[in-house]
Write a protein that holds these residues in place. Sequence first.
Motif, PDB file in Angstrom:
ATOM      1  N   UNK A   1       4.463   7.770   0.609  1.00 54.39           N
ATOM      2  CA  UNK A   1       3.048   8.014   0.890  1.00 54.39           C
ATOM      3  C   UNK A   1       2.855   8.788   2.182  1.00 54.39           C
TER       4      UNK A   1
ATOM      5  N   UNK B   1       0.847  -1.204   0.000  1.00 56.39           N
ATOM      6  CA  UNK B   1       0.000   0.000   0.000  1.00 56.39           C
ATOM      7  C   UNK B   1       0.877   1.247   0.000  1.00 56.39           C
ATOM      8  N   UNK B   2       0.578   2.191  -0.888  1.00 49.59           N
ATOM      9  CA  UNK B   2       1.392   3.405  -0.991  1.00 49.59           C
ATOM     10  C   UNK B   2       1.414   4.185   0.339  1.00 49.59           C
ATOM     11  N   UNK B   3       0.297   4.223   1.049  1.00 52.99           N
ATOM     12  CA  UNK B   3       0.275   4.997   2.294  1.00 52.99           C
ATOM     13  C   UNK B   3       1.121   4.344   3.379  1.00 52.99           C
TER      14      UNK B   3
ATOM     15  N   UNK C   1      -1.978   6.171   9.644  1.00 53.33           N
ATOM     16  CA  UNK C   1      -0.973   5.798   8.645  1.00 53.33           C
ATOM     17  C   UNK C   1       0.429   5.934   9.236  1.00 53.33           C
TER      18      UNK C   1
END
Lengths: 461, 431
Positions: free
Chosen positions: B46, B39-41, B68
Motif C-alpha cells: 500500500x 489496513x492496506x495502506x 501513512x
Amino acid sequence: MLSAALIKDFEALLGKQNVFSDEADLQSYSYDSAVLNPVVPALVVRPTSTELLGRCVKMLYDNGIPMTVRGAGTNLSGGTIPDKSDTVVILTNALTRILEINENDLYAVVEPGVVTAQFAAEVAKRKLFYPPDPGSQAVSTIAGNIAENAGGLRGLKYGVTKDYVMGIEFFDATGEVVKSGSRTVKCVTGYNLAGMMVQSEGTLGVISQAILKLVPPPKASKALVAEFNDVQDAADAVAGIIAAHVVPCTLEFLDNNTIVRVDDYTKAGLNRDAAAILLIEVDGHPAQVADEAEVVERVLKQCKASAVIVAKDEAEKFKLWEARRQALPVLARCRPTTVLEDATVPRSQIPAMMKALGQIASKYKLEMGTFGHAGDGNLHPTILCDRRDAEEFKRVEAAVDEIFNVALSLGGTLSGEHGIGTAKAKWMEKETSRGTIMFSKRLRKALDPKGLLNPTKMIGI
Amino acid sequence: MSDLNSLAQKLMTLDDSLSSCMRCGMCQAVCPMFGATMMEADVARGKVVLVSNLAHKLIEDPKAVADKLGRCLLCGSCQANCPSGVPLMDIFMTAREIVYTYIGLHPLKKLIFRYLLASPGLFNLSMRFGAPCQGLLFKSKNNVQQTSAAPLLDSILGARHIRRLAPKSLYAIEGALDEPAGASGIKVAFYPGCMGDKFYVDMARACLKVLRHHGVGIYMPKGFACCGIPALSSGDVEGMTKEMAVSLGLFDKGQFDYVITPCSSCTSTIKELWVKYADRISPEAKAQAEALSAKTMDINDFLINVLHVSMQGKPEAEREAVTYHDSCHLKKSLGVFKEPRAVVELNPHYKITEMAEADRCCGCGGSFNLFHYDLSRQIGQRKRNNVVASGAKIVAAGCPACMMQLEDVLSQNGDPVRVKHVVELYAESLD
C-alpha cells in the motif's frame, strides 16, 4: 459520488473506524495483484460481523451502488479491482473466525476472511489436512479462494478448492441469506448453490461462511528431481508416471530459462543445459510411498532423464524444492513487471505448448520463463517486461493473446487457477460459446437485477 | 502546484524501485503494522503504491502520504520476505526524507535531532539534571522489570512503564577509555549508543566486563553522538549527518580492529546507513564510513565469530529457561540470530526456550513508539503473549530499544518476566 448521508449511515452501522473515505485509503484499494489499471473506489467499508456484512450488502443494494468484495487483494485477473469510481469496496479481513474444526466428522466452518495458511496450520495442529495450497496462501483468504476456485501445487492428486467446499452461506445481491450444502458428506437439498458460488468471482453473492472438507494427512512422502535434455522426454515421463497408475501429490516443471535464472540467482549448481526439470513428490502410506517412488524413478530413467535425484530426508527434500520455490521470485526480480499467465492444456500437450511459447517469445522479442504444474497441464508462462515501456507492453499484450489462442487450439483453457476477472473477459466466448455467455448473463440479471455485484467481471452484466 | 511538481520529480528518483513491486501482497503475512490494523495502506504494498501515486501526481495530498509512511516500524520484515526483492527500506527512508522535508520537520524533532542528539555535551547536561529530579515525577512499579510510571508527565510519556534514567551515565562511571589489547590481541571501539550510555548502563558495563575478561582492548572516547537512526526515520538527513559527523571525528582519533555495539539499531545504522549518507558530509567522510562499515559488528557476532568464545565448564543439570527475542535490526538487517542464542547458552546456568514468532517485531520501532503509542502497545501485546507462553521467566534481546518495549508491555501486564540483554546473562557467569 456517494452521498454524505450514506457515508454517515455506514459510519453509524460499522463505526467510524471501519469506514474509509480518505483519498490515501481509497487509493490503497484501487488495485490487486493483476497487471491492470487501478480504479479508485468511492468508499471502503469493513464489517466486523457477518450480520453487518449482510446489512452492508442490503444498504448498497437499496441505494443502487456497485460493490466489490476484497479479501487479501491477491487476485491475478483483476477480480478485486473496483469496477468504477462509485464502487464501494467491502473488506472481509475483519471476519476471521474459525468457527469449528470437527475432528470426528472431518469438516471445518469458517468466516470468509480466514487466511488460508493460518487455517491449514490450525487444521494441521489437530492432525488433519486441508490440501489446497495456492501460491498466495500465506495471505489469501478462504472466501477469495472459493470465489476464484484457487488451485495450487497439490491439484493433481488432491484437487482444488472446489473439491473441499461442502457448504456455503452467502448474501444475495439484496442482502438475503442463502444457505447451501451441509456438514454431511451427502446433501442433495435443493440446487447446488454452493457449487455455483465456487469460482463466481464475486458476481453472484457475498460469501459469509463456508463449510470445508478436511482429510487425514499422508503419513509419509518422498521427493525426486529429474533433469531432461528434451521437453518431450519430460512430458513423456509425466504421461508415463500417470500411466503406471501413480498419482504424485505434486509434479512440477521448470523450463530452461527458469533453470538458468534460478541458478544465476541461487548459485545452486543446477544443470544449466537441461531443457526441463521435473520435481515430483509422492505421498501416502510409507509402504505405498516406497513402491511409488521406485516406479517413478524407473519411469524417469526410461524416459531418458539425464539425471535423477531422490531426496534421502526432509532436509534434502527442502533443498530439492528450493529451485521451484525460487522460480517466481527469481523471475520477478529480472524486470520491473511480471506478467504471470496460467493458460492450461491437457498434459499430453505440454511439449506442443512449450514449443509454441518459445516461438511466441522470440516472435515478440520478449523474455519468458515457464514453470508450473506439469501434472495437471497448468503452466505459468511468465513474461518479464517493464510496463512503463508502452511499445514493449504492446508486444506483451499481443503475446498474451497468442498464448490464449494456442492454449485453446490445443484443447486447453484460458485459466487454470487465476480466474477471468477483467483480464480475460474478452476471451470467454472463444473458449465457451455465445450461448454460455448469454446463459451466464441471464443468470446474473436474474440474481442481481440492478447489476451491482462486481458488474464488469467475467462476462459483464 | 509547482511545489507538488518538484516533490513528484524528486520522488521519481525512486520510480525504478517502486516499479519493481509486483503487487503480490505477500508482505501482509509478515508486517506487524498490518497484523494490528489490517489496513492496506499500512502494509508495504500500500505504501509503495501511495508513494508511486504521489510521484506520478495521482494523489495531491503529500500530508496524507506522509502520515501513512509514518505508520511503519521500519522493521524490515517486508523486505526480508519480499518475493521480488523490492528495496523497501531504501524506498521508505528516501520517501520519508523527501516527503517530510516538503512538509517540514516538526520543530521539536528539529531541536532534538539537530541540537540535542548532535551535541553530546548538551545531551549529557540535560540528562545529568534530569536523573536526580526524576524521583519527584516517577512512581516505581516495584516490579521485576524495574519500570516506573509518571502520571505527571502524562502528556509526554502517556501510560508508559519505562525504566528510569540511570543515576550516572556510562561515561560518568567509566570515563573515556583507551585500553590496549590484552590476551586476544584485538582492540575494539565500543559504541554504547544513547540507551547504553544513559538508561541501560548496567548492560553496557556488562559488555565492557565481557570484553575485558576476554582480553580485548577498548577505545571509548568521550562524546559519541547519537547514531542518527531516530533523525533518519523522521526524514531528517541533516540531523542524522550532523550526528554522524561528530562520531566520525571521534572514531578517526582512535586505533581499533572492530567497532562493537550492544545495540542492533546502532550497529545496523553504522554498518549500513552511514555509508549511504556520509557523502553528504564530504568524500573523506564517505571513505571513513566505508572503512568503519567493514569493521562494525554486533557484540554477539563478535563474541562467537571473532573471539570464538566457548562455555567454560559443563552446563548445569537443571538450566533456567531464557526465551530470546530477535530484534529486527539484528536478524533482518544484519542476519545475526544464531549467535545471541549461543551467547545466552555460554552461561552454564541458562538454556534457550524458543517462543512462537521469535522474530516478529516487538512494536517499538524507535520513535514510532513515541508517535503511535497505542499501535505500538497493540503490536507489543502479541510479543508479550508469545514471551509469556514460552514459560521462561527471562526474556533476552540484543537491542535496548526492544528491551524498553518488552519491559513496558510485560510491566503493563504485571508479568513476572525479567528483561535482559544477551550479554548481561553471559556476564553473570564471569563473576
